[in-house]
Motif scaffolding. Structure first.
Motif, PDB file in Angstrom:
ATOM      1  N   VAL A   1      65.731  -8.878  27.167  1.00 29.22           N
ATOM      2  CA  VAL A   1      65.766  -9.771  28.321  1.00 29.22           C
ATOM      3  C   VAL A   1      67.218  -9.966  28.712  1.00 29.22           C
ATOM      4  O   VAL A   1      68.015 -10.422  27.908  1.00 29.22           O
ATOM      5  CB  VAL A   1      65.137 -11.134  27.980  1.00 29.22           C
ATOM      6  N   ALA A   2      67.562  -9.609  29.943  1.00 31.30           N
ATOM      7  CA  ALA A   2      68.914  -9.817  30.431  1.00 31.30           C
ATOM      8  C   ALA A   2      68.999 -11.204  31.048  1.00 31.30           C
ATOM      9  O   ALA A   2      68.222 -11.525  31.937  1.00 31.30           O
ATOM     10  CB  ALA A   2      69.283  -8.759  31.466  1.00 31.30           C
ATOM     11  N   PRO A   3      69.915 -12.058  30.553  1.00 32.19           N
ATOM     12  CA  PRO A   3      70.025 -13.376  31.141  1.00 32.19           C
ATOM     13  C   PRO A   3      70.454 -13.293  32.595  1.00 32.19           C
ATOM     14  O   PRO A   3      71.167 -12.380  32.996  1.00 32.19           O
ATOM     15  CB  PRO A   3      71.093 -14.068  30.296  1.00 32.19           C
ATOM     16  N   CYS A   4      70.008 -14.243  33.376  1.00 32.16           N
ATOM     17  CA  CYS A   4      70.357 -14.290  34.788  1.00 32.16           C
ATOM     18  C   CYS A   4      71.854 -14.541  34.921  1.00 32.16           C
ATOM     19  O   CYS A   4      72.362 -15.524  34.385  1.00 32.16           O
ATOM     20  CB  CYS A   4      69.578 -15.407  35.475  1.00 32.16           C
ATOM     21  N   PRO A   5      72.559 -13.671  35.630  1.00 33.88           N
ATOM     22  CA  PRO A   5      73.990 -13.912  35.809  1.00 33.88           C
ATOM     23  C   PRO A   5      74.221 -15.135  36.694  1.00 33.88           C
ATOM     24  O   PRO A   5      73.523 -15.331  37.678  1.00 33.88           O
ATOM     25  CB  PRO A   5      74.506 -12.633  36.474  1.00 33.88           C
ATOM     26  N   ALA A   6      75.168 -15.955  36.325  1.00 30.01           N
ATOM     27  CA  ALA A   6      75.492 -17.157  37.096  1.00 30.01           C
ATOM     28  C   ALA A   6      76.485 -16.782  38.186  1.00 30.01           C
ATOM     29  O   ALA A   6      77.689 -16.957  38.045  1.00 30.01           O
ATOM     30  CB  ALA A   6      76.053 -18.239  36.183  1.00 30.01           C
ATOM     31  N   LEU A   7      75.969 -16.219  39.264  1.00 24.72           N
ATOM     32  CA  LEU A   7      76.803 -15.786  40.378  1.00 24.72           C
ATOM     33  C   LEU A   7      76.667 -16.760  41.541  1.00 24.72           C
ATOM     34  O   LEU A   7      75.584 -17.281  41.793  1.00 24.72           O
ATOM     35  CB  LEU A   7      76.368 -14.394  40.856  1.00 24.72           C
ATOM     36  N   ILE A   8      77.768 -16.951  42.255  1.00 25.55           N
ATOM     37  CA  ILE A   8      77.698 -17.743  43.480  1.00 25.55           C
ATOM     38  C   ILE A   8      76.984 -16.899  44.547  1.00 25.55           C
ATOM     39  O   ILE A   8      76.908 -15.671  44.419  1.00 25.55           O
ATOM     40  CB  ILE A   8      79.104 -18.175  43.959  1.00 25.55           C
ATOM     41  N   PRO A   9      76.439 -17.539  45.587  1.00 28.45           N
ATOM     42  CA  PRO A   9      75.689 -16.780  46.595  1.00 28.45           C
ATOM     43  C   PRO A   9      76.450 -15.585  47.177  1.00 28.45           C
ATOM     44  O   PRO A   9      75.871 -14.524  47.403  1.00 28.45           O
ATOM     45  CB  PRO A   9      75.378 -17.826  47.664  1.00 28.45           C
ATOM     46  N   ARG A  10      77.748 -15.713  47.405  1.00 30.80           N
ATOM     47  CA  ARG A  10      78.512 -14.597  47.979  1.00 30.80           C
ATOM     48  C   ARG A  10      78.515 -13.393  47.034  1.00 30.80           C
ATOM     49  O   ARG A  10      78.435 -12.250  47.478  1.00 30.80           O
ATOM     50  CB  ARG A  10      79.933 -15.057  48.277  1.00 30.80           C
ATOM     51  N   LEU A  11      78.597 -13.641  45.735  1.00 31.34           N
ATOM     52  CA  LEU A  11      78.548 -12.525  44.789  1.00 31.34           C
ATOM     53  C   LEU A  11      77.161 -11.895  44.764  1.00 31.34           C
ATOM     54  O   LEU A  11      77.032 -10.678  44.604  1.00 31.34           O
ATOM     55  CB  LEU A  11      78.967 -12.976  43.386  1.00 31.34           C
ATOM     56  N   TRP A  12      76.113 -12.717  44.941  1.00 27.85           N
ATOM     57  CA  TRP A  12      74.770 -12.141  45.046  1.00 27.85           C
ATOM     58  C   TRP A  12      74.684 -11.251  46.284  1.00 27.85           C
ATOM     59  O   TRP A  12      74.054 -10.189  46.240  1.00 27.85           O
ATOM     60  CB  TRP A  12      73.695 -13.233  45.094  1.00 27.85           C
ATOM     61  N   ASP A  13      75.309 -11.663  47.398  1.00 24.39           N
ATOM     62  CA  ASP A  13      75.326 -10.819  48.598  1.00 24.39           C
ATOM     63  C   ASP A  13      75.871  -9.432  48.258  1.00 24.39           C
ATOM     64  O   ASP A  13      75.278  -8.404  48.603  1.00 24.39           O
ATOM     65  CB  ASP A  13      76.220 -11.422  49.694  1.00 24.39           C
ATOM     66  N   VAL A  14      77.016  -9.432  47.590  1.00 24.51           N
ATOM     67  CA  VAL A  14      77.647  -8.161  47.220  1.00 24.51           C
ATOM     68  C   VAL A  14      76.761  -7.385  46.251  1.00 24.51           C
ATOM     69  O   VAL A  14      76.564  -6.173  46.409  1.00 24.51           O
ATOM     70  CB  VAL A  14      79.056  -8.403  46.632  1.00 24.51           C
ATOM     71  N   TYR A  15      76.182  -8.079  45.260  1.00 21.55           N
ATOM     72  CA  TYR A  15      75.354  -7.406  44.259  1.00 21.55           C
ATOM     73  C   TYR A  15      74.121  -6.777  44.914  1.00 21.55           C
ATOM     74  O   TYR A  15      73.740  -5.661  44.570  1.00 21.55           O
ATOM     75  CB  TYR A  15      74.965  -8.388  43.165  1.00 21.55           C
ATOM     76  N   HIS A  16      73.510  -7.471  45.845  1.00 20.80           N
ATOM     77  CA  HIS A  16      72.339  -6.909  46.533  1.00 20.80           C
ATOM     78  C   HIS A  16      72.717  -5.622  47.272  1.00 20.80           C
ATOM     79  O   HIS A  16      71.997  -4.612  47.195  1.00 20.80           O
ATOM     80  CB  HIS A  16      71.742  -7.917  47.517  1.00 20.80           C
TER      81      HIS A  16
END
Length: 132
Positions: free
Chosen positions: A46-61
């Protein structure tokens, strides 16, 4: 005796983290329900959910779609240098050493991460990709 006394994903929230940490410090053990069921059942990690701010999620997506930094920057109206910095932060957060490894983790775990309280969504609508 030293060693791990449990597994606590950072995406569980502060109350659960405090309770789990207190129990371990008192000599107990703690495994999150998802980690315990994973260990007992499928054998998958199980990979823990990364604690990213919304802008980093934008980039990750967008990264998960295989877009290069230059195109990610254009889509988000940020410089390529900022994208490089964000990609580095994403790799560190998910424990990946390459973009390909980070993309693989994304594709494998995004549905679980979206259900986590640590998932903070996106800053720019339209950057989140449909499940694969």
């Amino acid at each position: 005796a030293s060693g791990a006394r449990g597994f606590v994903p950072m995406c569980l929230g502060p109350e659960t983290l405090r309770a789990a940490g207190g129990g371990v410090l008192a000599g107990g053990v703690y495994f999150s329900p998802s980690a315990a069921s994973s260990a007992a059942g499928s054998g998958r990690t199980v990979a823990p959910c990364p604690a990213l701010i919304p802008r980093l999620w934008d980039v990750y997506h967008l990264l998960s779609e295989g877009l290069p930094n230059k195109l990610i920057g254009r889509r988000l109206d940020i410089t390529e240098g900022v994208v490089k910095n964000y990609v580095t932060r994403i790799l560190e957060a998910v424990g990946a050493s390459t973009r390909g490894e980070a993309i693989g983790l994304y594709k494998e775990h995004i549905e679980t991460w979206r259900a986590s309280p640590a998932y903070r969504g996106v800053a720019v609508p339209g950057t989140e990709v449909a499940p694969h």
